[in-house]
Design a protein around this motif. Sequence first.
Motif, PDB file in Angstrom:
ATOM      1  N   GLY A 184       0.748  -1.145   0.001  1.00  0.00           N
ATOM      2  CA  GLY A 184       0.047  -0.150  -0.105  1.00  0.00           C
ATOM      3  C   GLY A 184       0.868   1.224  -0.054  1.00  0.00           C
ATOM      4  N   ASP A 185       0.338   2.179   0.465  1.00  0.00           N
ATOM      5  CA  ASP A 185       1.316   3.443   0.618  1.00  0.00           C
ATOM      6  C   ASP A 185       1.964   3.596   1.818  1.00  0.00           C
ATOM      7  OD1 ASP A 185      -0.815   4.682   2.139  1.00  0.00           O
ATOM      8  OD2 ASP A 185      -0.619   6.731   1.352  1.00  0.00           O
ATOM      9  N   HIS A 186       1.769   2.661   2.941  1.00  0.00           N
ATOM     10  CA  HIS A 186       2.124   2.842   4.246  1.00  0.00           C
ATOM     11  C   HIS A 186       3.827   2.902   4.298  1.00  0.00           C
ATOM     12  CE1 HIS A 186      -1.866   1.329   6.092  1.00  0.00           C
ATOM     13  NE2 HIS A 186      -1.982   2.001   4.937  1.00  0.00           N
ATOM     14  N   PHE A 187       4.403   2.264   3.834  1.00  0.00           N
ATOM     15  CA  PHE A 187       6.013   1.854   3.785  1.00  0.00           C
ATOM     16  C   PHE A 187       6.392   1.275   2.412  1.00  0.00           C
ATOM     17  CE2 PHE A 187      10.238   0.843   5.112  1.00  0.00           C
ATOM     18  CZ  PHE A 187      10.629   2.044   5.658  1.00  0.00           C
ATOM     19  N   ASN A 188       7.270   2.103   1.618  1.00  0.00           N
ATOM     20  CA  ASN A 188       7.816   1.502   0.596  1.00  0.00           C
ATOM     21  C   ASN A 188       9.352   1.443   0.538  1.00  0.00           C
ATOM     22  OD1 ASN A 188       9.286   1.880  -2.292  1.00  0.00           O
ATOM     23  ND2 ASN A 188       7.180   2.142  -2.729  1.00  0.00           N
ATOM     24  N   VAL A 189       9.765   0.154   0.545  1.00  0.00           N
ATOM     25  CA  VAL A 189      11.233  -0.059   0.678  1.00  0.00           C
ATOM     26  C   VAL A 189      12.107   0.708   0.114  1.00  0.00           C
ATOM     27  CG1 VAL A 189      12.865  -2.006   0.820  1.00  0.00           C
ATOM     28  CG2 VAL A 189      10.440  -2.407   1.959  1.00  0.00           C
ATOM     29  N   GLN A 190      11.749   0.417  -1.313  1.00  0.00           N
ATOM     30  CA  GLN A 190      12.954   1.207  -2.212  1.00  0.00           C
ATOM     31  C   GLN A 190      12.908   2.488  -2.168  1.00  0.00           C
ATOM     32  OE1 GLN A 190      15.015  -0.740  -3.877  1.00  0.00           O
ATOM     33  NE2 GLN A 190      13.899  -2.670  -2.688  1.00  0.00           N
ATOM     34  N   LYS A 191      11.569   3.129  -1.775  1.00  0.00           N
ATOM     35  CA  LYS A 191      11.750   4.758  -1.476  1.00  0.00           C
ATOM     36  C   LYS A 191      12.429   5.283  -0.482  1.00  0.00           C
ATOM     37  CE  LYS A 191       7.643   6.526  -3.614  1.00  0.00           C
ATOM     38  NZ  LYS A 191       6.158   7.365  -3.539  1.00  0.00           N
ATOM     39  N   ALA A 192      12.300   4.440   0.715  1.00  0.00           N
ATOM     40  CA  ALA A 192      13.041   4.469   2.013  1.00  0.00           C
ATOM     41  C   ALA A 192      14.647   4.627   1.596  1.00  0.00           C
ATOM     42  CB  ALA A 192      12.704   3.387   2.819  1.00  0.00           C
ATOM     43  N   LEU A 193      14.891   3.607   0.726  1.00  0.00           N
ATOM     44  CA  LEU A 193      16.601   3.533   0.472  1.00  0.00           C
ATOM     45  C   LEU A 193      17.060   4.449  -0.367  1.00  0.00           C
ATOM     46  CD1 LEU A 193      16.748  -0.490   0.014  1.00  0.00           C
ATOM     47  CD2 LEU A 193      17.296   0.950   2.119  1.00  0.00           C
ATOM     48  N   ASP A 197      15.265   7.537  -1.459  1.00  0.00           N
ATOM     49  CA  ASP A 197      14.805   8.974  -1.480  1.00  0.00           C
ATOM     50  C   ASP A 197      15.270   9.547   0.152  1.00  0.00           C
ATOM     51  OD1 ASP A 197      13.219  11.199  -0.559  1.00  0.00           O
ATOM     52  OD2 ASP A 197      11.436  10.597  -1.531  1.00  0.00           O
ATOM     53  N   SER A 198      16.008  10.424   0.131  1.00  0.00           N
ATOM     54  CA  SER A 198      16.353  10.679   1.336  1.00  0.00           C
ATOM     55  C   SER A 198      15.751  11.423   2.217  1.00  0.00           C
ATOM     56  CB  SER A 198      17.927  11.790   1.117  1.00  0.00           C
ATOM     57  OG  SER A 198      17.244  12.951   0.450  1.00  0.00           O
ATOM     58  N   GLY A 199      14.513  11.927   1.849  1.00  0.00           N
ATOM     59  CA  GLY A 199      13.604  12.443   2.899  1.00  0.00           C
ATOM     60  C   GLY A 199      12.382  11.554   3.309  1.00  0.00           C
ATOM     61  N   GLU A 207       9.774  11.424   6.390  1.00  0.00           N
ATOM     62  CA  GLU A 207       8.304  12.147   6.068  1.00  0.00           C
ATOM     63  C   GLU A 207       7.201  11.098   6.908  1.00  0.00           C
ATOM     64  OE1 GLU A 207       8.189  11.944   1.813  1.00  0.00           O
ATOM     65  OE2 GLU A 207       9.265  13.547   1.675  1.00  0.00           O
ATOM     66  N   ARG A 208       7.622   9.797   6.741  1.00  0.00           N
ATOM     67  CA  ARG A 208       7.096   8.705   7.661  1.00  0.00           C
ATOM     68  C   ARG A 208       6.864   9.087   9.008  1.00  0.00           C
ATOM     69  NH1 ARG A 208       3.817   6.390   3.929  1.00  0.00           N
ATOM     70  NH2 ARG A 208       4.165   8.484   3.416  1.00  0.00           N
ATOM     71  N   HIS A 209       8.019   9.297   9.459  1.00  0.00           N
ATOM     72  CA  HIS A 209       8.021   9.854  11.037  1.00  0.00           C
ATOM     73  C   HIS A 209       7.116  11.228  11.115  1.00  0.00           C
ATOM     74  CE1 HIS A 209      10.567   6.768  12.707  1.00  0.00           C
ATOM     75  NE2 HIS A 209      11.614   7.104  11.731  1.00  0.00           N
ATOM     76  N   GLU A 256      14.562  -8.144  -1.919  1.00  0.00           N
ATOM     77  CA  GLU A 256      13.815  -7.341  -1.230  1.00  0.00           C
ATOM     78  C   GLU A 256      13.856  -7.421   0.318  1.00  0.00           C
ATOM     79  OE1 GLU A 256      10.821  -4.258  -1.596  1.00  0.00           O
ATOM     80  OE2 GLU A 256      12.411  -4.812  -2.918  1.00  0.00           O
ATOM     81  N   MET A 257      13.964  -8.533   0.610  1.00  0.00           N
ATOM     82  CA  MET A 257      14.017  -8.872   2.191  1.00  0.00           C
ATOM     83  C   MET A 257      15.252  -8.273   2.821  1.00  0.00           C
ATOM     84  SD  MET A 257      11.155  -9.662   3.249  1.00  0.00           S
ATOM     85  CE  MET A 257      11.533 -10.141   4.838  1.00  0.00           C
ATOM     86  N   LYS A 258      16.414  -8.269   2.050  1.00  0.00           N
ATOM     87  CA  LYS A 258      17.672  -7.840   2.644  1.00  0.00           C
ATOM     88  C   LYS A 258      17.531  -6.299   2.616  1.00  0.00           C
ATOM     89  CE  LYS A 258      20.696 -11.336   0.708  1.00  0.00           C
ATOM     90  NZ  LYS A 258      21.755 -11.595  -0.567  1.00  0.00           N
ATOM     91  N   ASP A 259      16.843  -5.749   1.393  1.00  0.00           N
ATOM     92  CA  ASP A 259      16.492  -4.465   1.424  1.00  0.00           C
ATOM     93  C   ASP A 259      15.768  -3.875   2.522  1.00  0.00           C
ATOM     94  OD1 ASP A 259      18.063  -4.340  -0.897  1.00  0.00           O
ATOM     95  OD2 ASP A 259      16.594  -3.898  -2.313  1.00  0.00           O
ATOM     96  N   THR A 260      14.644  -4.812   2.739  1.00  0.00           N
ATOM     97  CA  THR A 260      13.617  -4.466   3.935  1.00  0.00           C
ATOM     98  C   THR A 260      14.542  -3.921   5.371  1.00  0.00           C
ATOM     99  OG1 THR A 260      11.896  -5.607   2.802  1.00  0.00           O
ATOM    100  CG2 THR A 260      11.533  -5.092   5.355  1.00  0.00           C
ATOM    101  N   ALA A 261      15.580  -4.915   5.628  1.00  0.00           N
ATOM    102  CA  ALA A 261      16.166  -4.909   6.838  1.00  0.00           C
ATOM    103  C   ALA A 261      16.950  -3.530   6.698  1.00  0.00           C
ATOM    104  CB  ALA A 261      17.048  -6.111   6.763  1.00  0.00           C
ATOM    105  N   ARG A 262      17.383  -3.145   5.577  1.00  0.00           N
ATOM    106  CA  ARG A 262      18.239  -1.850   5.505  1.00  0.00           C
ATOM    107  C   ARG A 262      17.472  -0.716   5.469  1.00  0.00           C
ATOM    108  NH1 ARG A 262      20.129  -2.767   0.037  1.00  0.00           N
ATOM    109  NH2 ARG A 262      20.756  -0.410  -0.178  1.00  0.00           N
ATOM    110  N   ALA A 263      16.193  -0.878   4.956  1.00  0.00           N
ATOM    111  CA  ALA A 263      15.198   0.414   5.148  1.00  0.00           C
ATOM    112  C   ALA A 263      14.828   0.349   6.572  1.00  0.00           C
ATOM    113  CB  ALA A 263      14.185   0.142   4.276  1.00  0.00           C
TER     114      ALA A 263
END
Length: 183
Positions: A38-47, A49-51, A55-57, A109-116
């Motif tokens: 959904g639009d709740h949390f995007n792993v790739q945007k988190a990695l 997009d610096s802001g 923005e989520r917080h 994607e799961m590796k990226d999720t941990a990084r995000a």
Amino acid sequence: MARPVTLFTGQWADLTLEVICQKASKWGYEGIELPCWGDHFNVQKALHDSGYCQERHDLLARYGLRCWAISNHLVGQLVLDVLDARTDDWVPANLRGNSEKKRDWAIQEMKDTARAAKKLGVKVVNGFTGSSIWHLLYSFLRSPMHDRRRVQAPAERWNPILDGLPRMRRQVWPRGPPDRDRV
């Protein structure tokens, strides 16, 4: 310190995160476990997009909420599950129909999720591991073809038997479990 009362919002990912934040705040929750769909949390945007994480917080803070965990259940399930057409909607369009590409993508994607999660400042990533034998125990995401076969099987098997009976009063009563009376 008491544990915060949080709400996992994955079942409402069709609603925007802002709508969920409004509701969770009114319901008395202290935080939200963000699903990675959904639009709740995007792993790739988190990695990339610096802001994005800030923005989520900021959005959560507007409603007096915090985040201590994210979750990526469906992607995690792809790591070990049997992959077929039922899981095609969980992956990018260019991977649909290709089990190995879906699995490779899910692992990354799961590796990226941990990084995000680290970038978001949370220490917990929840999810499913998938299972190579789960389909033998429970049919999650049942296939329409699978259901159709279940419905057709009695007719396919019993019609030839019934058709072969002499023309007489045909009454076949399926026998239930031994502890139940037949009707």
